[in-house]
Design a protein around this motif. Structure first.
Motif, PDB file in Angstrom:
ATOM      1  N   GLU A  88      -1.191  -0.069   2.894  1.00  0.00           N
ATOM      2  CA  GLU A  88      -1.259   0.454   4.254  1.00  0.00           C
ATOM      3  C   GLU A  88      -1.468  -0.608   5.328  1.00  0.00           C
ATOM      4  N   ASN A  89      -1.747  -1.836   4.914  1.00  0.00           N
ATOM      5  CA  ASN A  89      -1.910  -2.886   5.919  1.00  0.00           C
ATOM      6  C   ASN A  89      -1.570  -4.244   5.307  1.00  0.00           C
ATOM      7  N   GLU A  90      -1.585  -5.266   6.164  1.00  0.00           N
ATOM      8  CA  GLU A  90      -1.182  -6.602   5.729  1.00  0.00           C
ATOM      9  C   GLU A  90      -2.151  -7.191   4.719  1.00  0.00           C
ATOM     10  N   LYS A  91      -3.464  -6.914   4.876  1.00  0.00           N
ATOM     11  CA  LYS A  91      -4.458  -7.468   3.957  1.00  0.00           C
ATOM     12  C   LYS A  91      -4.243  -6.944   2.534  1.00  0.00           C
ATOM     13  N   ILE A  92      -3.971  -5.645   2.408  1.00  0.00           N
ATOM     14  CA  ILE A  92      -3.725  -5.073   1.076  1.00  0.00           C
ATOM     15  C   ILE A  92      -2.444  -5.664   0.493  1.00  0.00           C
ATOM     16  N   PHE A  93      -1.427  -5.829   1.369  1.00  0.00           N
ATOM     17  CA  PHE A  93      -0.179  -6.426   0.894  1.00  0.00           C
ATOM     18  C   PHE A  93      -0.413  -7.836   0.358  1.00  0.00           C
ATOM     19  N   SER A  94      -1.185  -8.638   1.087  1.00  0.00           N
ATOM     20  CA  SER A  94      -1.479 -10.008   0.645  1.00  0.00           C
ATOM     21  C   SER A  94      -2.265  -9.995  -0.657  1.00  0.00           C
ATOM     22  N   ALA A  95      -3.166  -9.023  -0.794  1.00  0.00           N
ATOM     23  CA  ALA A  95      -3.991  -8.955  -1.997  1.00  0.00           C
ATOM     24  C   ALA A  95      -3.152  -8.630  -3.227  1.00  0.00           C
ATOM     25  N   VAL A  96      -2.276  -7.633  -3.111  1.00  0.00           N
ATOM     26  CA  VAL A  96      -1.464  -7.257  -4.273  1.00  0.00           C
ATOM     27  C   VAL A  96      -0.464  -8.364  -4.604  1.00  0.00           C
ATOM     28  N   LYS A  97      -0.021  -9.061  -3.574  1.00  0.00           N
ATOM     29  CA  LYS A  97       0.893 -10.175  -3.814  1.00  0.00           C
ATOM     30  C   LYS A  97       0.195 -11.292  -4.565  1.00  0.00           C
ATOM     31  N   SER A  98      -1.074 -11.560  -4.207  1.00  0.00           N
ATOM     32  CA  SER A  98      -1.809 -12.669  -4.819  1.00  0.00           C
ATOM     33  C   SER A  98      -2.139 -12.418  -6.285  1.00  0.00           C
ATOM     34  N   ILE A  99      -2.283 -11.163  -6.686  1.00  0.00           N
ATOM     35  CA  ILE A  99      -2.648 -10.887  -8.087  1.00  0.00           C
ATOM     36  C   ILE A  99      -1.422 -10.615  -8.964  1.00  0.00           C
ATOM     37  N   GLY A 100      -0.213 -10.666  -8.357  1.00  0.00           N
ATOM     38  CA  GLY A 100       0.983 -10.616  -9.194  1.00  0.00           C
ATOM     39  C   GLY A 100       1.709  -9.296  -9.276  1.00  0.00           C
ATOM     40  N   VAL A 101       1.448  -8.359  -8.352  1.00  0.00           N
ATOM     41  CA  VAL A 101       2.215  -7.116  -8.336  1.00  0.00           C
ATOM     42  C   VAL A 101       3.663  -7.425  -7.966  1.00  0.00           C
ATOM     43  N   ASN A 102       4.613  -6.754  -8.593  1.00  0.00           N
ATOM     44  CA  ASN A 102       6.030  -7.050  -8.350  1.00  0.00           C
ATOM     45  C   ASN A 102       6.573  -6.407  -7.084  1.00  0.00           C
ATOM     46  N   TYR A 103       6.221  -5.142  -6.849  1.00  0.00           N
ATOM     47  CA  TYR A 103       6.783  -4.408  -5.718  1.00  0.00           C
ATOM     48  C   TYR A 103       5.674  -3.658  -4.990  1.00  0.00           C
ATOM     49  N   ALA A 104       5.939  -3.338  -3.718  1.00  0.00           N
ATOM     50  CA  ALA A 104       4.940  -2.644  -2.907  1.00  0.00           C
ATOM     51  C   ALA A 104       5.584  -1.501  -2.142  1.00  0.00           C
ATOM     52  N   GLN A 105       4.775  -0.443  -1.912  1.00  0.00           N
ATOM     53  CA  GLN A 105       5.234   0.746  -1.205  1.00  0.00           C
ATOM     54  C   GLN A 105       4.058   1.301  -0.400  1.00  0.00           C
ATOM     55  N   GLY A 106       4.305   1.724   0.804  1.00  0.00           N
ATOM     56  CA  GLY A 106       3.242   2.277   1.639  1.00  0.00           C
ATOM     57  C   GLY A 106       3.628   2.234   3.100  1.00  0.00           C
ATOM     58  N   TYR A 107       2.737   2.754   3.958  1.00  0.00           N
ATOM     59  CA  TYR A 107       3.059   2.838   5.380  1.00  0.00           C
ATOM     60  C   TYR A 107       3.221   1.460   6.006  1.00  0.00           C
ATOM     61  N   TYR A 108       2.554   0.439   5.449  1.00  0.00           N
ATOM     62  CA  TYR A 108       2.738  -0.910   5.991  1.00  0.00           C
ATOM     63  C   TYR A 108       4.163  -1.395   5.722  1.00  0.00           C
ATOM     64  N   ILE A 109       4.693  -1.009   4.578  1.00  0.00           N
ATOM     65  CA  ILE A 109       6.062  -1.412   4.216  1.00  0.00           C
ATOM     66  C   ILE A 109       7.070  -0.583   4.997  1.00  0.00           C
ATOM     67  N   GLY A 110       6.847   0.693   5.097  1.00  0.00           N
ATOM     68  CA  GLY A 110       7.768   1.567   5.816  1.00  0.00           C
ATOM     69  C   GLY A 110       7.459   3.021   5.538  1.00  0.00           C
ATOM     70  N   LYS A 111       7.531   3.848   6.576  1.00  0.00           N
ATOM     71  CA  LYS A 111       7.293   5.276   6.421  1.00  0.00           C
ATOM     72  C   LYS A 111       8.585   5.977   5.976  1.00  0.00           C
ATOM     73  N   PRO A 112       8.446   7.163   5.373  1.00  0.00           N
ATOM     74  CA  PRO A 112       9.649   7.906   4.982  1.00  0.00           C
ATOM     75  C   PRO A 112      10.530   8.197   6.184  1.00  0.00           C
ATOM     76  N   ASP A 113      11.830   8.055   6.014  1.00  0.00           N
ATOM     77  CA  ASP A 113      12.786   8.230   7.109  1.00  0.00           C
ATOM     78  C   ASP A 113      14.048   8.882   6.560  1.00  0.00           C
ATOM     79  N   THR A 114      14.653   9.723   7.370  1.00  0.00           N
ATOM     80  CA  THR A 114      15.901  10.369   6.943  1.00  0.00           C
ATOM     81  C   THR A 114      17.055   9.371   6.895  1.00  0.00           C
ATOM     82  N   ARG A 115      16.867   8.238   7.599  1.00  0.00           N
ATOM     83  CA  ARG A 115      17.916   7.213   7.606  1.00  0.00           C
ATOM     84  C   ARG A 115      17.712   6.253   6.442  1.00  0.00           C
TER      85      ARG A 115
END
Length: 734
Positions: free
Chosen positions: A700-727
């Motif tokens: 949901e934010n940049e800090k969580i994204f940096s944290a999951v990136k630092s511990i080796g998660v491959n992919y990320a999903q959440g409102y920080y990445i992008g909200k659901p959209d019909t497009r």
């Protein structure tokens, strides 16, 4: 008539046309020459006398003598040879005509099927040439005889094969099918009895004897002896006799053809035999060759009958518990409504849900969970009346129809079940008794509804209200409950039905990015329903759609629309579709899914089935087999909310998982909780060991994204990445 034996030269003369003709002509020529010599000598003698008598007086005597004897000379020159030639022709014609007549007579006799070629074979026609022709004729007729026999046998084989054609109406009744085969066989061969044996149980054989004439037990005993000789471990052989005629005919000169099978995979057939009457050796061989096909058809028919019974059973029954399934529950509920309207009586519907069943699954595993459901199903059958309809609606939820039952009677019946459960338990693998409580909602026709949907909706809502208020209870709907349900659930139900009718399901796409590159790797496709220009989130209607049994129809529309959008935008990434195991194992759903893939020419490699683990798996073995099959076609699998329960690890064990989506609650608190962070790290380590990619939810934010990136998660999903959209807006990988 044959020619008498000849010897020496005479025998040689009679063996060839040319020799006979040459010798006969030579003999006649010699005879003619002798006659000619005698006559010439007479003429010359007479001529000499005349010449010596008038030597001096007649100068032209020679001419006179020649003129005098000229007719004799001509006669001597032509008549004897002509006579000899005539004799040769007459003798030759007579002998040849006699031989040809005999040949024609014997050859004409061969046109009769009753005459054997051996008669002509023994006939000596007197000439080698004619004998050679005769031998050729015999050879041709033998070939024709063999061809005729082969044709007859082929016709018999064809007729025998046709006897194995079973009408569709008989496929589901092997006994009737076999009787039909026996009747048709009797029209082709002199059949007295067909015997067929089945392995009815381990070390037990069941023999069926279909008699078309008077029963002869000696042949049945012979079959039993053969079975005992071939199957040494057989303990029991039972005999079932089918007398297909009046049994008055008592045939003679019987032959038995028999076959024993070591492989009893086809219909459990172990042996078969035919008792035949006055059968020719050649036909017997044909029948022996036909017997394996007969065994195969009889065995297959019995197997088909068994499979048909199983299909009929499981079409109406739950595979795990043996209770009625969801589809049958709805049909019986509709039937009960119509019957109650005609006879003017009340009946009740009970919706029963096991409290905290997920804990049992998480603690002891799905195998024990299935065993627990089986025992509970037996308790339900024992508690309710024989005329009551007990069904497993799905997972840990059961539904019961109580005909001729008032509100008070339904309430007392439900309370009795609660009391029975107080003493009910199932021994766990560790030996501990596992108990359970249930929550029961009741609806009564016609008080609480006059349609199947209304009755189910009321009882189901009351059950969920009980669960939210403390569980282990039974309740009837109050006036307040009834009004609330009709307003809320009725509105939602109408929303769902309207969406299905108008196909107003809308896909929205939430991006899943590669943590390393930041590029969009995939989209999770989420469901919305468009109403009055607004998009209704799935959380407001999915639960009702599942209870209505139409969620798979909504899923199908969602996938259809999502693939259409992906093809329109030429999207080359992957699409995650969130499905429950219940929907995934529906045969029609998978067929429709494959049909959509073909229609849009979409690559299965781009499809990821995201399985939620919040719902109890009804049949892990079925899910395992299906997932392996789909994996072979190119599809991928992800486990949603990984870490929220025991089922997460069961999925990893049984399903070819490509992605694990780590439970969002762990990701959300990864910065504040050492335990949650440690859990996420352990999941990453497990996934790496198994070659599985990880997806962090709730980023949901940049800090969580940096944290999951630092511990080796491959992919990320959440409102920080992008909200659901019909497009479908995506970045191309760089």
């Amino acid at each position: 008539m044959g020619i008498r034996p000849l010897s020496g030269l005479r025998k040689v003369i009679y063996r060839s046309f040319t020799t006979f003709l040459m010798v006969t002509a030579l003999l006649v020529a010699l005879l003619s020459s002798a006659i000619t010599l005698v006559l010439v000598e007479a003429v010359i003698t007479d001529f000499s006398k005349d010449l010596l008598k008038d030597r001096e007086g007649k100068t032209d005597l020679v001419n006179q003598v020649i003129e005098k004897h000229f007719p004799h000379i001509v006669f001597l020159s032509f008549v004897p040879p002509l006579i000899g030639a005539s004799v040769v022709v007459l003798v030759f014609r007579r002998k040849v005509s006699s031989a040809v007549s005999r040949l024609r007579e014997k050859a004409l006799q061969l046109s009769s099927k009753d005459v054997n070629t051996s008669y002509l074979e023994r006939e000596d026609l007197g000439f080698e040439e004619l004998n050679e022709i005769k031998d050729k004729i015999v050879a041709v007729f033998k070939e024709l005889e063999e061809a005729e026999v082969a044709k007859q046998l082929a016709e018999v084989e064809l007729k025998l094969t046709k006897t194995l054609l079973i009408p569709y109406s008989n496929v589901r009744d092997w006994n009737r099918a076999v009787q039909g085969i026996v009747g048709r066989l009797s029209e082709v061969i002199n059949l007295d009895c067909l015997v067929v044996g089945f392995m009815s149980a381990p070390e037990k054989v069941e023999i069926h004897a279909f008699w078309l004439c008077k029963r002869d037990t000696s042949y049945e005993e012979l079959i039993k002896e053969k079975v005992r000789e071939y199957y040494k471990d057989i303990e029991e052989i039972s005999l079932i006799v089918h007398q297909l005629s009046d049994g008055e005919r008592n045939a003679q000169n019987r032959e038995i053809t028999y076959i024993a099978l070591k492989d009893v995979s086809v219909g459990q057939v172990v042996c078969a035999g035919l008792v035949l009457n006055d059968v020719e050796p050649q036909l017997l061989k044909v029948v022996e060759g036909f017997l394996p096909a007969l065994v195969s058809v009889v065995g297959s028919t019995r197997a088909l009958e068994s499979y048909a019974r199983e299909i009929e059973y499981y079409a109406t029954r739950d595979a795990l518990t043996g209770l009625y399934n969801q589809r049958m529950f709805w049909e019986l509920l509709e039937y009960e409504i119509e019957r109650a309207k005609k006879r003017n009586y009340q009946f009740a519907v009970l919706i029963i849900d096991i409290d905290n069943f997920k804990v049992i699954n998480d603690t002891y595993g799905h195998s024990f969970g299935d065993e627990f459901l089986k025992h509970l199903a037996r308790l339900l059958e024992e508690t309710f009346r024989r005329e009551d309809i007990v069904a497993r609606y799905g997972g840990d939820e059961f539904a019961v129809i109580l005909p001729y039952t008032s509100q008070e009677e339904a309430f007392r019946t439900a309370q009795r079940l609660l009391r029975e459960l107080e003493s009910f338990s199932v021994s766990a693998p560790d030996g501990k008794p596992v108990k359970a409580t249930v929550s029961i909602g009741i609806a009564v026709f016609p008080t609480h509804g006059e349609s199947a949907r209304e009755l189910f909706m009321v009882a189901d809502n009351i059950m969920y209200r009980i669960k939210s208020e403390g569980k282990n209870r039974v309740a009837l709907p109050s006036t307040t409950d009834f009004e609330r349900i009709r307003k809320t659930e009725g509105r939602t139900g109408m929303l769902i039905l309207d969406a299905i009718e108008k196909r107003s399901v809308v896909p929205v796409f939430q991006p899943i990015v590669d943590v390393g590159s930041g590029d969009v790797h995939a989209y999770e496709v989420l469901m919305r329903i468009r109403q009055n220009g607004k998009l209704i989130p799935a959380s407001e209607f999915v639960h009702v759609a599942e209870r209505m049994g139409v969620i798979h129809r909504l899923d199908h529309m969602l996938i259809d629309r999502a693939l259409s959008v992906a093809v329109e935008h030429n999207f080359r990434g992957r699409l995650f579709f969130n499905l429950t195991p219940r929907a995934l194992v529906l045969e029609d759903f998978i067929k429709e899914m494959r049909s959509l893939i073909d229609r849009y020419s979409f690559d299965p490699d781009q499809i990821v089935f995201e399985i939620t683990e919040r719902e109890t798996v009804r049949n892990m073995d079925m899910l395992k087999d299906l997932s392996m099959s789909l994996k072979g076609e190119g599809f991928h699998f992800a486990v949603d909310d990984f870490g929220s329960g025991f089922s997460s690890f069961m999925y990893l064990k049984h399903i070819p998982v490509d992605y694990v989506k780590i439970e969002g609650e762990f990701i959300r608190s990864i910065l504040d909780s050492r335990m949650d962070r440690a859990f996420v790290i352990s999941v990453i380590a497990l996934a790496e060991t198994l070659g599985i990619k990880t997806v962090a939810e709730f980023v949901e934010n940049e800090k969580i994204f940096s944290a999951v990136k630092s511990i080796g998660v491959n992919y990320a999903q959440g409102y920080y990445i992008g909200k659901p959209d019909t497009r479908l807006i995506f970045q191309k990988n760089t």
